[in-house]
Design an enzyme around this catalytic site. Structure first.
Site, PDB file in Angstrom:
ATOM      1  N   ASP A   1      45.396  38.327  42.603  1.00  0.00           N
ATOM      2  CA  ASP A   1      44.246  37.511  42.983  1.00  0.00           C
ATOM      3  C   ASP A   1      43.617  36.955  41.709  1.00  0.00           C
ATOM      4  O   ASP A   1      42.944  37.670  40.972  1.00  0.00           O
ATOM      5  CB  ASP A   1      43.242  38.367  43.758  1.00  0.00           C
ATOM      6  CG  ASP A   1      41.949  37.629  44.060  1.00  0.00           C
ATOM      7  OD1 ASP A   1      41.977  36.384  44.130  1.00  0.00           O
ATOM      8  OD2 ASP A   1      40.913  38.300  44.218  1.00  0.00           O
ATOM      9  N   VAL A   2      43.852  35.669  41.453  1.00  0.00           N
ATOM     10  CA  VAL A   2      43.412  35.039  40.206  1.00  0.00           C
ATOM     11  C   VAL A   2      42.075  34.344  40.433  1.00  0.00           C
ATOM     12  O   VAL A   2      41.997  33.322  41.125  1.00  0.00           O
ATOM     13  CB  VAL A   2      44.455  34.022  39.707  1.00  0.00           C
ATOM     14  CG1 VAL A   2      44.022  33.443  38.354  1.00  0.00           C
ATOM     15  CG2 VAL A   2      45.833  34.660  39.610  1.00  0.00           C
ATOM     16  N   GLY A   3      41.022  34.900  39.849  1.00  0.00           N
ATOM     17  CA  GLY A   3      39.708  34.287  39.922  1.00  0.00           C
ATOM     18  C   GLY A   3      39.356  33.605  38.612  1.00  0.00           C
ATOM     19  O   GLY A   3      40.110  33.667  37.638  1.00  0.00           O
TER      20      GLY A   3
ATOM     21  N   THR B   1      32.529  34.923  40.376  1.00  0.00           N
ATOM     22  CA  THR B   1      31.896  34.064  39.380  1.00  0.00           C
ATOM     23  C   THR B   1      30.823  33.206  40.055  1.00  0.00           C
ATOM     24  O   THR B   1      29.709  33.047  39.551  1.00  0.00           O
ATOM     25  CB  THR B   1      32.945  33.165  38.708  1.00  0.00           C
ATOM     26  OG1 THR B   1      33.985  33.995  38.184  1.00  0.00           O
ATOM     27  CG2 THR B   1      32.328  32.353  37.596  1.00  0.00           C
TER      28      THR B   1
ATOM     29  N   ASN C   1      38.244  37.027  36.388  1.00  0.00           N
ATOM     30  CA  ASN C   1      39.226  38.110  36.294  1.00  0.00           C
ATOM     31  C   ASN C   1      40.422  37.858  37.195  1.00  0.00           C
ATOM     32  O   ASN C   1      40.324  37.125  38.188  1.00  0.00           O
ATOM     33  CB  ASN C   1      38.593  39.454  36.708  1.00  0.00           C
ATOM     34  CG  ASN C   1      37.535  39.921  35.739  1.00  0.00           C
ATOM     35  OD1 ASN C   1      37.784  40.064  34.547  1.00  0.00           O
ATOM     36  ND2 ASN C   1      36.330  40.171  36.241  1.00  0.00           N
TER      37      ASN C   1
ATOM     38  N   ASP D   1      41.089  31.672  47.515  1.00  0.00           N
ATOM     39  CA  ASP D   1      40.462  32.968  47.756  1.00  0.00           C
ATOM     40  C   ASP D   1      39.611  32.952  49.018  1.00  0.00           C
ATOM     41  O   ASP D   1      39.592  33.921  49.793  1.00  0.00           O
ATOM     42  CB  ASP D   1      39.618  33.388  46.548  1.00  0.00           C
ATOM     43  CG  ASP D   1      38.603  32.323  46.116  1.00  0.00           C
ATOM     44  OD1 ASP D   1      38.755  31.137  46.505  1.00  0.00           O
ATOM     45  OD2 ASP D   1      37.668  32.674  45.371  1.00  0.00           O
TER      46      ASP D   1
END
Length: 262
Positions: free
Chosen positions: A6-8, A133, A11, A110
């Site tokens: 899970d790429v935010g 974020t 993070n 997401d």
């Protein structure tokens, strides 16, 4: 075993999953310049600590809101796990829900993944809050259709902006106040804690009230993201807190992608 990524914006969470059950998770700062080899060295050590090997991973699935991170994660899957990763929202891992907004293609992966997981686990109309974020509020109707939502600055962004714009204000940690703490701060730090924390709680409660009024039907509130538990301590606005909601959504999409096309 499934490796969910899970790429935010802040993070990346990597999680090893058995079906929809999270076995373990690791977090690393998002850096689009980080190479597949760097990811592999880091993950290899963590896998070893868990008594696992890369060979135990049958599927890799990625959800990303950072387009520049995509290539290196693609290479990671192909080079080190021997299989191209599945990307959420594409091919066999298409959303499978109606995205009922003006610009469906602009919806963050997401948020779509959260909608899928929340609808799978909770009946009826839903409001999903994700503390990342940015803090996002997403409305999913009883049929599972994504109807729109709200984007607000994340609490860390708000705090950073306050500290950067006011030279004499100190940097503070975000934490829940004690039950006996007055909302009349007696020094600079306590006033900042009150303003940041209770101001954010008030924003959450106010926006949820407005969303529920507009939906016009009972709507359950599902909270996720790292700070969900922090706010759950001081408000009863959340019906469900599930910090693994996004990972569960990725597992659902991986299951869907693995089924043969009819």
């Amino acid at each position: 075993m499934l490796l969910a990524c899970d790429v935010g914006n802040t993070n990346i969470v990597f999680a090893l999953m058995d079906g929809r059950e999270v076995r373990t998770r690791w977090r690393i700062a998002t850096d689009a310049r980080r190479t597949a080899d760097e990811y592999a060295v880091w993950l290899m050590q963590l896998f070893s600590l868990e008594g696992c090997s890369f060979d135990s991973v049958e599927t890799v699935i990625v959800s990303t809101v950072v387009p520049r991170a995509r290539h290196n994660l693609q290479v990671l899957g192909e080079k080190y796990f021997g299989k191209p990763p599945i990307f959420a929202g594409e091919g066999g891992a298409g959303w499978g829900i109606a995205i009922d907004v003006d610009e469906p293609a602009s919806l963050g992966a997401d948020r779509a993944v959260n909608a899928i997981a929340a609808h799978d686990e909770q009946p009826g109309d839903l409001i999903v809050i994700d503390f990342g974020t940015a803090t996002t509020f997403d409305v999913i109707d009883f049929n599972g259709a994504y109807k729109g939502g709200i984007i607000a600055p994340g609490i860390n962004l708000s705090l950073d902006a306050l500290v950067q714009a006011a030279a004499k204000l100190p940097r503070i940690a975000i934490e829940a106040p004690s039950e006996t703490q007055s909302v009349i701060g007696r020094n600079t730090e306590s006033q900042m804690h009150i303003g940041v924390y209770w101001g954010y709680v008030s924003m959450i409660e106010g926006l949820i009230a407005r969303l529920r009024a507009e939906i016009g039907r009972p709507a359950k509130v599902v909270a996720t993201g790292g700070l969900a538990l922090l706010f759950d301590e001081q408000t009863d606005i959340f019906d469900v807190v599930d910090v693994d909601l996004t990972l569960k959504g990725l597992a659902i999409l991986a299951e869907k992608a693995s089924k043969p096309a009819r």
